[in-house]
Design an enzyme around this catalytic site. Structure first.
Site, PDB file in Angstrom:
ATOM      1  N   GLN A  85      50.949 -10.069 -15.187  1.00 51.61           N
ATOM      2  CA  GLN A  85      50.613 -11.377 -14.640  1.00 51.61           C
ATOM      3  C   GLN A  85      51.754 -12.366 -14.861  1.00 51.61           C
ATOM      4  OE1 GLN A  85      47.863 -11.826 -12.900  1.00 51.61           O
ATOM      5  NE2 GLN A  85      48.220 -13.980 -12.428  1.00 51.61           N
ATOM      6  N   ALA A 115      47.253 -17.180 -10.886  1.00 48.48           N
ATOM      7  CA  ALA A 115      46.702 -17.645 -12.162  1.00 48.48           C
ATOM      8  C   ALA A 115      47.760 -17.622 -13.250  1.00 48.48           C
ATOM      9  CB  ALA A 115      45.517 -16.784 -12.572  1.00 48.48           C
ATOM     10  N   ASP A 129      41.819  -7.450  -5.403  1.00 47.83           N
ATOM     11  CA  ASP A 129      42.195  -7.990  -4.100  1.00 47.83           C
ATOM     12  C   ASP A 129      41.951  -6.886  -3.079  1.00 47.83           C
ATOM     13  OD1 ASP A 129      42.940 -10.340  -5.298  1.00 47.83           O
ATOM     14  OD2 ASP A 129      45.068  -9.836  -5.409  1.00 47.83           O
ATOM     15  N   GLU A 177      40.933 -17.618  -1.117  1.00 50.32           N
ATOM     16  CA  GLU A 177      41.410 -16.232  -1.119  1.00 50.32           C
ATOM     17  C   GLU A 177      40.308 -15.327  -0.574  1.00 50.32           C
ATOM     18  OE1 GLU A 177      42.859 -15.039  -4.960  1.00 50.32           O
ATOM     19  OE2 GLU A 177      44.571 -16.404  -4.871  1.00 50.32           O
TER      20      GLU A 177
END
Length: 210
Positions: A85, A115, A129, A177
């Site tokens: 991330q 994020a 996703d 999203e």
């Protein structure tokens, strides 16, 4: 293809299913630094995409059932470690800086779409996703696909919700999203879908005992 047969009933032994999965991860609710999970592969293409092993079979089942309806769902991101991330976040910040933005502005713009490490749902192993061969890239155009229509109608049956709806960006703090789905359990997924609330609102309502 991995097959899974999961119990698609709203309760387990008279108790709400996967009650543990109903928690927030956002700007105000970062994950504990020692958060760790066991993972299981839910989708394989150029790499293996993994989710929390306790809920992986629900995603596998959803992909399988969608295929029976002529919908080819594609996972392009699922569990991400803190390090992964951070690499994604830092890359986006640098991209904005290369366009001439200050570090502060680049950071703020990135945080609207990616994020901040420690605040990502992907680190929970409960989010993925989900795209399709109709629209294989992260674009709002995905909302115009048959796959999105299928997910809008069916994702809750497998315990998943659309995490960042178009009309809730001021509450979630994340841009719309249409591809990001989060597992909350079958019982709560149905409640959230029926209510029209986003996860922040729903959990607030639960706390209020409504």
């Amino acid at each position: 293809t991995t097959q899974a047969t999961v119990d698609l009933s709203l309760t387990e032994n008279g108790e709400i299913d996967h009650e543990w999965a109903l928690f927030l991860v956002n700007q105000n609710n970062p994950l504990p630094q020692d958060y760790s999970i066991e993972t299981k592969t839910v989708y394989e293409s150029y790499m293996k995409f993994k989710m929390d092993s306790r809920i992986a079979d629900y995603m596998i089942q959803m992909i399988s059932d969608a295929k029976k309806d002529g919908i080819s769902l594609i996972i392009c991101s699922a569990y991400r470690s803190y390090e992964k991330q951070k690499a994604i976040f830092d890359s986006d910040v640098k991209s904005y800086q290369a366009q001439g933005y200050s570090y502060e502005d680049a950071y703020a713009m990135t945080a609207k779409n990616v994020a901040i490490p420690g605040q990502s749902e992907h680190a929970t192993g409960l989010a993925a996703d989900v795209l399709s061969d109709e629209c294989p890239s992260l674009s709002e155009k995905f909302e115009n696909t048959k796959a999105f229509a299928w997910l809008s109608e069916n994702a809750y049956k497998y315990g998943f919700i659309l995490r960042y709806p178009k009309d809730k960006t001021d509450i979630t703090g994340i841009n719309y999203e249409p591809w990001h789905y989060r597992f909350v359990g079958l019982y709560h997924a149905k409640k959230i879908k029926d209510s029209g609330l986003c996860l922040e609102e729903y959990i607030e309502q639960q706390k209020a005992g409504q």
